[in-house]
Write a protein that holds these residues in place. Structure first.
Motif, short mmCIF file in Angstrom:
data_model
loop_
_atom_site.label_atom_id
_atom_site.label_comp_id
_atom_site.label_asym_id
_atom_site.label_seq_id
_atom_site.Cartn_x
_atom_site.Cartn_y
_atom_site.Cartn_z
N SER A 8 12.26 -109.18 4.05
CA SER A 8 11.21 -109.37 3.35
C SER A 8 10.10 -110.32 4.35
O SER A 8 9.01 -109.98 4.32
N LEU A 9 10.71 -111.33 4.88
CA LEU A 9 9.89 -111.97 5.85
C LEU A 9 9.36 -111.14 7.33
O LEU A 9 8.25 -111.24 7.54
N ARG A 10 10.28 -110.47 7.35
CA ARG A 10 9.94 -109.51 8.70
C ARG A 10 8.87 -108.37 8.14
O ARG A 10 8.00 -108.04 8.81
N ALA A 11 9.16 -107.91 6.94
CA ALA A 11 8.17 -106.83 6.41
C ALA A 11 7.04 -107.48 6.55
O ALA A 11 5.85 -106.88 6.41
N ARG A 12 6.57 -108.76 5.94
CA ARG A 12 5.19 -109.42 6.11
C ARG A 12 4.57 -109.63 7.48
O ARG A 12 3.75 -110.27 7.72
N ASN A 13 5.60 -109.49 8.49
CA ASN A 13 5.07 -109.35 10.00
C ASN A 13 4.99 -110.89 10.45
O ASN A 13 4.02 -111.33 11.31
N LEU A 14 5.74 -111.66 9.76
CA LEU A 14 5.65 -113.29 10.36
C LEU A 14 6.23 -113.45 11.81
O LEU A 14 7.09 -112.52 12.06
N ALA A 15 5.73 -114.53 12.23
CA ALA A 15 6.38 -114.56 13.88
C ALA A 15 7.63 -114.66 13.57
O ALA A 15 8.12 -115.53 12.82
N PRO A 16 8.28 -114.42 14.77
CA PRO A 16 10.04 -114.42 14.67
C PRO A 16 10.40 -116.02 14.71
O PRO A 16 11.60 -116.37 13.82
N LYS A 17 9.57 -117.10 15.04
CA LYS A 17 9.84 -118.35 15.11
C LYS A 17 9.90 -118.91 13.63
O LYS A 17 10.91 -119.54 13.11
#
Length: 268
Positions: A8-17
């Motif tokens: 879900s976090l990656r789908a929100r395009n949050l920074a990798p860090k």
């Protein structure tokens, strides 16, 4: 569910860090619950407030209050996700308060220490010119390590505006100006960089074999610190130095927040 949250976090395009920081908290909570031999496996639906409080107490016993506070903020997002996904009926952290973080003034480099570090870069060879440019840019702009290390050739404007364009936290770009001495150091480095065998690389900072990484820049700063007789040197100290001197020279707080890429006055 922790891995579902990661997707879900990656789908929100949050920074990798940011994703890594959030996931560290969730997975450490899982490890904490697993480590209790007297406790049965805890399903997401069974997560309770005392589970989270027990984990945070363990963090406080081993780490700084600021670390526990960061873990708390991350787990707030995790439990909110569980509630939004219908995995739990009520958010166990809904009324929890974050660990108190006492005011601790950060360590600030002195001008004498900064001059001593820069003095280790005497010489006209590629490494000396590169390292001086990096150190001056850190001190003159307060850039974060990943912001400086991630600069590309196109991000460094030495012809018109004397500024660098960086991608800050939350994938927010900003332009940060630098002074004349830093501009001179960058220009000297760039002329030698143009002769480097990896000159065609888009990365602005080059090592002897190719582009420098975040870790490579950090190692260089620590090495130069030791050469100057400063133990515990790390790149973020330059950020403290920049912010402290900006305010000490009557800079406005709002301008500092913009230049440093801060959205919260708590950071200021």
């Amino acid at each position: 569910m922790a891995r579902s949250w990661e997707r879900s976090l990656r789908a929100r395009n949050l920074a990798p860090k940011t994703v890594m920081t959030y996931m560290d908290a969730a997975l450490q909570l899982c490890d904490f619950l697993d480590a209790d031999e007297g406790r049965e496996d805890v399903a997401a639906a069974d997560l309770r407030r005392d589970h989270v409080e027990g984990y945070l107490a363990e963090v406080l016993a081993k780490s700084r209050p600021s670390t526990a506070n960061n873990r708390f903020r991350a787990l707030q997002q995790f439990t909110r996700f569980l509630h939004d996904e219908g995995e739990i009926e009520a958010n166990p952290m809904a009324r929890m308060k974050p660990p108190m973080v006492p005011d601790e003034p950060p360590d600030v480099l002195t001008i004498k220490e900064v001059k001593a570090i820069l003095a280790t870069c005497k010489g006209g060879d590629f490494v000396a010119r590169r390292d001086e440019a990096i150190l001056r840019l850190f001190a003159d702009t307060g850039l974060r390590l990943n912001e400086l290390a991630g600069l590309t050739v196109d991000d460094v404007d030495l012809d018109e505006s004397d500024e660098v364009t960086v991608m800050g936290k939350g994938r927010r770009p900003r332009a940060v100006p630098f002074g004349s001495k830093t501009g001179q150091a960058l220009d000297r480095y760039r002329r030698l960089r143009d002769k480097h065998r990896a000159a065609d690389s888009p990365a602005f900072w080059l090592g002897l074999a190719g582009p420098m990484t975040d870790n490579g820049v950090a190692q260089m700063v620590r090495k130069r610190g030791r050469m100057a007789g400063i133990e515990g040197m790390h790149p973020h100290l330059f950020r403290h130095f920049f912010a402290h001197n900006y305010l000490a020279n009557d800079g406005r707080e709002g301008d500092l927040m913009r230049l440093a890429g801060w959205r919260s006055r708590q950071m200021l």
